[in-house]
Structures are given as C-alpha cells and as structure tokens.
Design a protein around this motif. Structure first.
Motif, PDB file in Angstrom:
ATOM      1  N   LEU A   1      35.598   2.415   8.816  1.00  0.00           N
ATOM      2  CA  LEU A   1      34.910   3.402   7.716  1.00  0.00           C
ATOM      3  C   LEU A   1      36.075   3.966   7.068  1.00  0.00           C
ATOM      4  CD1 LEU A   1      31.509   5.239   9.223  1.00  0.00           C
ATOM      5  CD2 LEU A   1      31.589   2.662   6.907  1.00  0.00           C
ATOM      6  N   GLU A   2      37.142   3.821   6.628  1.00  0.00           N
ATOM      7  CA  GLU A   2      38.142   4.666   6.268  1.00  0.00           C
ATOM      8  C   GLU A   2      38.047   4.647   4.976  1.00  0.00           C
ATOM      9  OE1 GLU A   2      43.128   3.451   6.277  1.00  0.00           O
ATOM     10  OE2 GLU A   2      42.574   4.474   8.204  1.00  0.00           O
ATOM     11  N   PRO A   3      37.671   3.236   3.946  1.00  0.00           N
ATOM     12  CA  PRO A   3      38.041   2.995   3.210  1.00  0.00           C
ATOM     13  C   PRO A   3      36.588   4.385   1.700  1.00  0.00           C
ATOM     14  CG  PRO A   3      37.707   0.929   3.499  1.00  0.00           C
ATOM     15  CD  PRO A   3      37.425   1.811   5.054  1.00  0.00           C
ATOM     16  N   VAL A   4      35.396   4.720   2.740  1.00  0.00           N
ATOM     17  CA  VAL A   4      34.540   5.751   2.699  1.00  0.00           C
ATOM     18  C   VAL A   4      35.169   7.162   3.238  1.00  0.00           C
ATOM     19  CG1 VAL A   4      32.546   6.678   3.656  1.00  0.00           C
ATOM     20  CG2 VAL A   4      32.556   4.109   3.583  1.00  0.00           C
ATOM     21  N   TYR A   5      35.569   7.611   3.791  1.00  0.00           N
ATOM     22  CA  TYR A   5      36.211   8.813   5.020  1.00  0.00           C
ATOM     23  C   TYR A   5      37.981   8.654   3.970  1.00  0.00           C
ATOM     24  CZ  TYR A   5      32.644   8.880   7.828  1.00  0.00           C
ATOM     25  OH  TYR A   5      30.823   8.288   8.141  1.00  0.00           O
ATOM     26  N   GLY A   6      38.152   8.082   3.771  1.00  0.00           N
ATOM     27  CA  GLY A   6      39.988   8.178   3.113  1.00  0.00           C
ATOM     28  C   GLY A   6      40.619   7.865   4.599  1.00  0.00           C
ATOM     29  N   PRO A   7      41.890   8.051   4.716  1.00  0.00           N
ATOM     30  CA  PRO A   7      42.431   8.325   6.015  1.00  0.00           C
ATOM     31  C   PRO A   7      43.132   9.422   6.499  1.00  0.00           C
ATOM     32  CG  PRO A   7      44.284   7.574   3.521  1.00  0.00           C
ATOM     33  CD  PRO A   7      42.519   7.625   3.601  1.00  0.00           C
ATOM     34  N   GLN A   8      42.900   9.071   7.686  1.00  0.00           N
ATOM     35  CA  GLN A   8      43.284  10.481   8.988  1.00  0.00           C
ATOM     36  C   GLN A   8      44.082  10.939   8.094  1.00  0.00           C
ATOM     37  OE1 GLN A   8      41.391  11.623  10.621  1.00  0.00           O
ATOM     38  NE2 GLN A   8      39.262   9.930  11.347  1.00  0.00           N
ATOM     39  N   TRP A   9      44.931  12.540   8.353  1.00  0.00           N
ATOM     40  CA  TRP A   9      45.523  13.024   7.695  1.00  0.00           C
ATOM     41  C   TRP A   9      46.219  14.185   8.788  1.00  0.00           C
ATOM     42  CZ3 TRP A   9      46.179  18.907   7.794  1.00  0.00           C
ATOM     43  CH2 TRP A   9      47.333  18.769   7.626  1.00  0.00           C
ATOM     44  N   ASN A  10      47.106  13.893   9.464  1.00  0.00           N
ATOM     45  CA  ASN A  10      48.350  14.460  10.648  1.00  0.00           C
ATOM     46  C   ASN A  10      47.585  14.112  11.358  1.00  0.00           C
ATOM     47  OD1 ASN A  10      50.273  16.311  10.927  1.00  0.00           O
ATOM     48  ND2 ASN A  10      48.501  18.452  11.165  1.00  0.00           N
ATOM     49  N   GLU A  11      47.014  12.983  11.627  1.00  0.00           N
ATOM     50  CA  GLU A  11      46.233  12.691  12.908  1.00  0.00           C
ATOM     51  C   GLU A  11      47.193  12.541  14.308  1.00  0.00           C
ATOM     52  OE1 GLU A  11      45.585   8.480  14.955  1.00  0.00           O
ATOM     53  OE2 GLU A  11      44.803   8.968  12.737  1.00  0.00           O
ATOM     54  N   PRO A  12      46.976  13.687  15.591  1.00  0.00           N
ATOM     55  CA  PRO A  12      47.297  13.909  16.619  1.00  0.00           C
ATOM     56  C   PRO A  12      47.816  12.316  16.988  1.00  0.00           C
ATOM     57  CG  PRO A  12      45.268  14.859  17.029  1.00  0.00           C
ATOM     58  CD  PRO A  12      45.181  14.050  15.147  1.00  0.00           C
ATOM     59  N   PRO A  13      48.600  12.063  18.391  1.00  0.00           N
ATOM     60  CA  PRO A  13      49.043  11.521  19.217  1.00  0.00           C
ATOM     61  C   PRO A  13      47.895  10.562  19.760  1.00  0.00           C
ATOM     62  CG  PRO A  13      50.070  13.072  19.784  1.00  0.00           C
ATOM     63  CD  PRO A  13      49.196  13.997  19.063  1.00  0.00           C
ATOM     64  N   GLN A  14      48.075   9.085  20.062  1.00  0.00           N
ATOM     65  CA  GLN A  14      46.817   9.014  20.854  1.00  0.00           C
ATOM     66  C   GLN A  14      47.037   8.324  21.805  1.00  0.00           C
ATOM     67  OE1 GLN A  14      45.068   5.161  19.114  1.00  0.00           O
ATOM     68  NE2 GLN A  14      45.301   6.120  17.058  1.00  0.00           N
ATOM     69  N   SER A  15      46.506   8.772  23.247  1.00  0.00           N
ATOM     70  CA  SER A  15      47.502   9.150  24.847  1.00  0.00           C
ATOM     71  C   SER A  15      45.469   8.311  25.574  1.00  0.00           C
ATOM     72  CB  SER A  15      47.233   9.544  24.949  1.00  0.00           C
ATOM     73  OG  SER A  15      47.529  10.202  26.167  1.00  0.00           O
ATOM     74  N   GLU A  16      45.515   7.395  26.471  1.00  0.00           N
ATOM     75  CA  GLU A  16      44.429   7.648  27.602  1.00  0.00           C
ATOM     76  C   GLU A  16      44.340   9.257  27.616  1.00  0.00           C
ATOM     77  OE1 GLU A  16      43.537   4.445  29.652  1.00  0.00           O
ATOM     78  OE2 GLU A  16      45.652   3.521  29.506  1.00  0.00           O
ATOM     79  N   ASP A  17      45.634   9.846  28.342  1.00  0.00           N
ATOM     80  CA  ASP A  17      45.181  11.043  28.711  1.00  0.00           C
ATOM     81  C   ASP A  17      44.952  11.954  27.719  1.00  0.00           C
ATOM     82  OD1 ASP A  17      45.098  13.447  30.368  1.00  0.00           O
ATOM     83  OD2 ASP A  17      47.032  14.112  30.110  1.00  0.00           O
ATOM     84  N   CYS A  18      43.777  11.772  27.092  1.00  0.00           N
ATOM     85  CA  CYS A  18      42.392  12.773  26.126  1.00  0.00           C
ATOM     86  C   CYS A  18      41.175  13.436  26.209  1.00  0.00           C
ATOM     87  CB  CYS A  18      42.868  11.670  25.612  1.00  0.00           C
ATOM     88  SG  CYS A  18      40.809  10.540  25.667  1.00  0.00           S
ATOM     89  N   LEU A  19      41.055  13.793  27.325  1.00  0.00           N
ATOM     90  CA  LEU A  19      40.568  14.869  27.493  1.00  0.00           C
ATOM     91  C   LEU A  19      40.058  16.277  26.781  1.00  0.00           C
ATOM     92  CD1 LEU A  19      38.737  13.416  31.106  1.00  0.00           C
ATOM     93  CD2 LEU A  19      38.647  12.588  28.290  1.00  0.00           C
TER      94      LEU A  19
ATOM     95  N   PRO B   1      47.293  20.421  18.872  1.00  0.00           N
ATOM     96  CA  PRO B   1      45.983  19.744  19.237  1.00  0.00           C
ATOM     97  C   PRO B   1      45.987  18.400  20.462  1.00  0.00           C
ATOM     98  CG  PRO B   1      46.418  19.403  16.540  1.00  0.00           C
ATOM     99  CD  PRO B   1      47.482  20.093  17.328  1.00  0.00           C
ATOM    100  N   GLY B   2      45.271  18.226  21.038  1.00  0.00           N
ATOM    101  CA  GLY B   2      45.284  17.406  22.590  1.00  0.00           C
ATOM    102  C   GLY B   2      45.086  16.020  21.732  1.00  0.00           C
ATOM    103  N   PRO B   3      46.092  14.947  22.494  1.00  0.00           N
ATOM    104  CA  PRO B   3      45.630  13.540  21.968  1.00  0.00           C
ATOM    105  C   PRO B   3      44.248  13.236  21.518  1.00  0.00           C
ATOM    106  CG  PRO B   3      46.547  14.101  24.020  1.00  0.00           C
ATOM    107  CD  PRO B   3      47.002  15.126  23.389  1.00  0.00           C
ATOM    108  N   ILE B   4      44.373  12.045  20.830  1.00  0.00           N
ATOM    109  CA  ILE B   4      42.808  11.445  21.120  1.00  0.00           C
ATOM    110  C   ILE B   4      42.867   9.916  21.660  1.00  0.00           C
ATOM    111  CG2 ILE B   4      42.897  12.439  18.236  1.00  0.00           C
ATOM    112  CD1 ILE B   4      43.104   9.864  17.105  1.00  0.00           C
ATOM    113  N   CYS B   5      42.075   9.167  21.967  1.00  0.00           N
ATOM    114  CA  CYS B   5      41.295   8.853  22.796  1.00  0.00           C
ATOM    115  C   CYS B   5      42.115   7.148  21.890  1.00  0.00           C
ATOM    116  CB  CYS B   5      40.224   7.847  22.811  1.00  0.00           C
ATOM    117  SG  CYS B   5      39.942   6.488  24.321  1.00  0.00           S
TER     118      CYS B   5
END
Length: 439
Positions: free
Chosen positions: A69-87, A58-62
């Motif tokens: 809204l994490e108390p509603v949806y829940g914590p992110q699972w297996n989140e990709p790294p964050q980067s400004e190079d996210c397109l 998976p490409g990095p997210i912004c």
C-alpha cells in the motif's frame, strides 16, 4: 521530572527511562523495551533494570518487505532500523503526573508490515488534543509472528506480543500519567482485527475497557489452523534450511513465495497464510466469526471508509472494475463491521459505528482504506508525500483532524465519541444510526 536540556526521567516499575520533551511540549519515550523473544518462541517480559535506560530513540521495527500500500500511503519517512529484536513501544504523554485515559495503538499493515515506532504512528497530536496517554506498540510480523509449523512454531506469536505489551502498559503506565484502569485499545486494519482478537483472550480482555476498530477486515481472509499447518511445510521448503538460524532475508523471501503458493493453491480464494490462525479462543474456524465469551462487552467504536477496496485495487496486477471495488468494500469491511457491532450490542455493550467519507478536493484517491490515519496519528513530515491526501494542505488536515482526535479521546475517557463539536448517535443496528464523517 525534567532538566534544562529538555530530557525527561520517568520511573515505571520496569525501571527508569529517559525521554524528551518536544517543541509541542509533548513528552516522548519512543524506545521502551517491553519484552524479548527468541525466533519462533513465546515472548517474555523484559527484565527489570535499575540503571537508567535511554528511551529517546525509536525502537527497531520487525523485519518486513515493502508495503503493497505504499502507492496509497506514501514512502516511510525516517524509518527506524529493522530487527528481530523489535518488542518495543513508544509513549507520548502531556505530563508524568495525572491519571489520564490510556490509548494503546496496534498498527496495521496486513500482519506483514508497519510498526508502532514509525513516525506515522506518533501519538503527539492525539495526546495534545485529547489530554490522553498514547502507547504505540511493535509486534512480530509475517512468518516471524504467525508461522505454524510442527516442531518450530505454534503460531499467533504476534498476538502474544500484543498481549505482553498490554500487560506492560497496565503495570507501568501510571508512571507516565496514565490510568491503568482505563485502557482503550485502538487499531487500524490488521491492528483493528488484533484489537478485537484481544477481547476473546481472557488474559488480555480483563485489561481492556474500550476498543476502537478502524477498517477492520473480515476474518475470512485469515487461515484456519489446518490451512496454516498446510502452509508451514511449504514455507520450510522455500526457506531451505534450519528455520531457527537462517538469515532473516531468507525468511522474508520464503514468506513472499508462500504467499504466492497460497494464492495459487488455496481452496478458499482470498485467504492469506502467515497471519493469525483461526483457533480458539480467537474465532470459530467453521464460520470465521468472532466468538466472544460471556463477560460484559466493552464499549466499541468501529468504522470503515467509503471506498475501502480502492486502495487494494491500485496494487492489483490488472485493472479492477469499480463495481468490483464496491463489492469488495462491502464484503470485506462494511458487512463485517456491522456483524461485530451486532455481537457487541447482543452482549449489551455500547456501539458507535461510523463511515469516513472525506476525500481530497483535488488529487488523492478517494475515501480509501486508511485515509483517516493522517487526521489521528503521525507527524507532518511522515504524511507530507502521502498520495491519498492529494493537494490537501497540512493546515486543513490539522483543523479537521482535531475534531476527530477529540472524539477518539472522548470515547476513551467517557465511552462516547460525542463532543461539543461533533454529536454522534449510538448505533442501534441499522443504517440510519451510522455516523457520517464527511466534513
């Protein structure tokens, strides 16, 4: 083509990429670059490449702060790294051959969180049940995507990212079994508002055949151009340095401080800075209403949940009375959906309007903002700990969600969500033709 290892090679116009075939037999390409961008600059299309590029991760997210809204949806699972190079974008498809409808997902998150390459955006189940190609896109968020400050950024960069992604899809999706002449843009919350905004930009509108808008909030929460310009200097002062070279954490910290400043100082309570600015051709800044051009309207599927506002009440610093939750749901989500639907009707487009009223039998939070998401997109692991599902078992989510996924795909294919399992009325402008999803 496939190899014995389960890898897949696609040859789009942008250059060859490898993906993977999952246990569900879906072909996944979760890390395809569609563009590049310097900080606070317009995005440009990624260079064409002749070497094969590995798109299996998976490409990095912004860059972003934790979601409120994490108390509603829940914590992110297996989140990709964050980067400004996210397109980057992710593609799921049944097969590389064919000419299937294409569904481009624009994630929500209030323009400040989320990602198309997150596991909750995985399109595998929709691909299987609808026989469609699903594309999920990343775009710049918060100050990096929407700061308006003279000499630094003209704003709305996140929307320009989305337009560039849509153009990439149009030019390359045939190599993944998709029909570039049949693209449906669908999104949730901020992603739904973005999908509608794309219709008012000629550059992107010509590429869109249909739109699905889930939980689209009113434009009244978006800043006018003057409000965005007023927030820019405060953001710069809070960041304290050269905005083009500061560490990204300084940008995020200043973003949070600007949000608090706006809450204290805004002449229009409820507006939020560092979001898309209401400038032509996005909307009329005097009325905050979407202004469509004269071209024929696309088909529209739009809806809301029965208790939209409850999700936001949970993150409020003090208890919110139920009557305030109901009023907020109607003002921010329900009435705007009817207004947008009416504009499409007036433009002779077909409209299907729904209310999603399902809630867990035990536990959960009611039919809150985004509760329909696990039924459409994402993996089982991504939604396992979601509080809004309560005690609902995954088999139930799968069984009920199959009907919803088939309706979404049927709309993308034919312009109507009606299937043999679920008959939908076409909305005629009144409450009696709002389709109820209660199961």
């Amino acid at each position: 083509m496939t190899t014995d290892t389960g890898s897949v090679l696609a040859r789009p116009e942008s250059g060859p990429v490898t993906g993977i075939r999952g246990a569900d037999q879906v072909l996944r390409f979760p890390g395809i670059r569609y563009g590049t961008a310097e900080r606070f600059a317009q995005p440009v299309r990624a260079d064409r490449h002749t070497d094969t590029v590995d798109a299996t991760r998976p490409g990095p997210i912004c860059p972003q702060l934790p979601s409120r809204l994490e108390p509603v949806y829940g914590p992110q699972w297996n989140e990709p790294p964050q980067s400004e190079d996210c397109l980057f974008l992710a593609i799921t498809t049944p097969d590389l051959a064919g000419n299937r409808p294409v569904m481009v997902w624009v994630h929500g998150g209030g323009y400040v969180t989320g990602g198309g390459t997150l596991p909750i955006s995985d399109g595998g189940r929709l691909t299987v049940d609808g026989d469609v190609v699903v594309v999920s896109i990343n775009y710049r968020l918060g100050a990096l995507g929407y700061l308006v400050h003279k000499g630094v950024s003209d704003g709305n960069l996140g929307l320009y990212d989305q337009i560039l992604a849509l153009e990439w899809v149009h030019d390359n999706i045939a190599a993944f079994g998709g029909d570039p002449a049949n693209i449906t843009v669908f999104g949730q919350s901020a992603g739904a508002s973005s999908a509608i905004a794309l219709l008012s930009v000629p550059r992107s509108r010509r590429l869109i055949r249909r739109v699905i808008a889930q939980n689209a909030p009113t434009l009244a929460t978006l800043p006018t151009l003057n409000e965005a310009l007023a927030a820019g200097p405060y953001f710069a002062e809070a960041a304290g340095g050269d905005l083009t070279t500061l560490p990204v954490q300084r940008i995020l910290d200043a973003q949070a401080r600007t949000g608090q400043w706006n809450a204290d100082m805004s002449p229009r309570p409820g507006t939020v800075p560092l979001r898309p600015a209401l400038t032509d051709p996005l909307a009329d800044p005097e009325t905050n209403h979407r202004t469509f051009r004269s071209e024929p309207m696309p088909d529209l599927l739009i809806g809301y949940t029965s208790a939209e506002g409850r999700a936001f009440a949970l993150s409020a610093p003090t208890p919110v009375p139920e009557e305030a939750v109901v009023a907020m749901s109607r003002r921010v989500f329900i009435e705007p959906a009817h207004e947008i639907g009416q504009q499409v009707l007036d433009g002779c487009g077909a409209v299907f309007l729904y209310e999603f009223g399902w809630a867990p039998m035990e536990g959960g939070l009611g039919a809150v903002h985004g509760v329909e998401m696990p039924f459409l997109l994402g993996t089982r692991e991504a939604w396992t700990d979601s509080p809004m599902l309560g005690s609902t078992d995954w088999a139930t989510v799968e069984a009920k969600g199959r009907t919803l996924r088939q309706s979404w795909a049927h709309f993308a294919r034919y312009g109507s969500p009606s299937t043999a399992e679920a008959e939908w009325p076409q909305w005629n402008g009144d409450e009696t033709s709002v389709h109820q999803i209660n199961w």
